[in-house]
Design an enzyme around this catalytic site. Sequence first.
Site, PDB file in Angstrom:
ATOM      1  N   SER A 145      21.500  -3.494   1.860  1.00 52.94           N
ATOM      2  CA  SER A 145      21.225  -2.613   0.730  1.00 52.94           C
ATOM      3  C   SER A 145      20.193  -1.546   1.111  1.00 52.94           C
ATOM      4  O   SER A 145      20.396  -0.797   2.056  1.00 52.94           O
ATOM      5  CB  SER A 145      20.788  -3.433  -0.489  1.00 52.94           C
ATOM      6  N   HIS A 146      19.070  -1.491   0.406  1.00 54.31           N
ATOM      7  CA  HIS A 146      18.075  -0.431   0.621  1.00 54.31           C
ATOM      8  C   HIS A 146      17.060  -0.803   1.701  1.00 54.31           C
ATOM      9  O   HIS A 146      16.112  -0.047   1.938  1.00 54.31           O
ATOM     10  CB  HIS A 146      17.337  -0.143  -0.679  1.00 54.31           C
TER      11      HIS A 146
END
Length: 539
Positions: A145-146
Amino acid sequence: MTTRAGQPAQETDLINVEELVAAYYEKVPDVTNPDQKVVFGTSGHRGSSFDSAFNETHIAAITQAIVDYRTEQGITGPLFIGKDTHGLSRPAETTALEVLAANNVRALVDEFDDYVPTPALSLAIIVYNATGHDDQADGIVITPSHNPPRDGGFKYNPPHGGPADSDATSWIADRANELIANELRDVKRAEPTAVETYDYRGAYVADLANIIDFDAIRAAGLHIGADPLGGASVNYWKLIAEQYDLDLTVVNPRVDPQWGFMTLDWDEKIRMDPSSPSVMASVLAYQHDYDIVTGNDADADRHGIVTPDGGLMNPNHYLAVAVQYLYTHRPEWREDAAIGKTLVSSTMIDRVAESLGRRLWEVPVGFKWFVPGLIDGSVAFGGEESAGASFLRKDGTSWTTDKDGILLALLASEIRAVTGKSPSALYAELVEQFGDPVYQRVDAVATKAQKAALGKLNGSAISAETLAGDPIIARLSEAPGNGAAVGGVKVVTEKAWFAARPSGTEDVYKIYAESFVGEEHLKQVQAEAKEIVDAALGG
């Protein structure tokens, strides 16, 4: 002390991608070391090959464990598999495909060898399982993800299309660690002879017409900017602009596994969190050049919304606006469809729900809790304070059961086109109506023992009668929406609340707090929250 948060990354901030990939193949984890074993959090297994926490051994074992889980569950359909732009994602995909091939699992990779956003893979699973097949499909999303560029991530989405629940992830993690401890003797691997493909991008973009009002956006002549932040949505935005004839510019089409073009997050790390003002500093430079500018993280399950009159919107503010708009502009949604929120999201959403006459469905942290409602239509919108959300199609049927940052970014343009007002202006109207809440999350130091105790704390252990001068009206250790354990506590008054949860990665616990009185009141809530929690933990 000066900080480089929000400043462009420098050469010294960048990883060596060749060394990262070499470590993926060369380092072998020791699963007796807790930091090197397979652990599934709310979004799969994450770690760095540099730390022996995300290596070929892990991925081979996890994939075999998923194969074994499928057998246990009687899942015999295709497995959709996609990757994001992190440096470890392609090596992990290669390993996974070898294991899937040896186990005769029908794996579907992207037709154009493109990156695959999490929502596009979730949608592929849902569409397959809703269209009359005799078997069921599931999927793997290869993404942290991030997370920073040094990390890799590996996530399993079962046939419901959303994040796997803890029963599934615990089974898979335990089996994977058992396989690693047994030196992968029971892991099958073979070179894939022919891998099937699927047009994730084409299918997702075409289907968007069933959930977003593109006619309104086009008719309004909006000037839109989209920044994929170097992530998997980069080619999706280009196709959206072409297919729906929008005035939409991809302001940054670069993909770089070092993310050398990023501005640094609050802790001076490279991180692709589109809800962070520091991360979005380069996107904010376009604030006055477009009617709406948006950002997504590496797998496009999160959104960041920038408006000319408000800058980067707080995720809680945008969720409240999205709820207000959708439940008044989707006439085919069920009249009894609830509004889903995590219990650490803003109370502004509660007040909007009450004004709409809609039931609020408050669940623990984790998007997996929204899955059942998003499938049967009993919950039309599910959102969490970390800028992740999804909602139903115009006709009230399922869209994705995982977070969809592309969708929420497009919704901002629909809202602007239909109402003639920016989401920031609409939030200002909500403030006029309901008050102006101040929200913040802070960390407090805790030992591993204290964290474990907090995770099991019962609301009845909170002895305090007041919080920041107001009577406490609720002490929650179970979510009101579904009765599930929150893994911590939430304490509520008429004017404020706080929630405390242990961190899964650091020796701290997180205090989420909100006040409808103001900044000073919030500080008082935060200070008393720490005292209340420490007292309940016996120190």
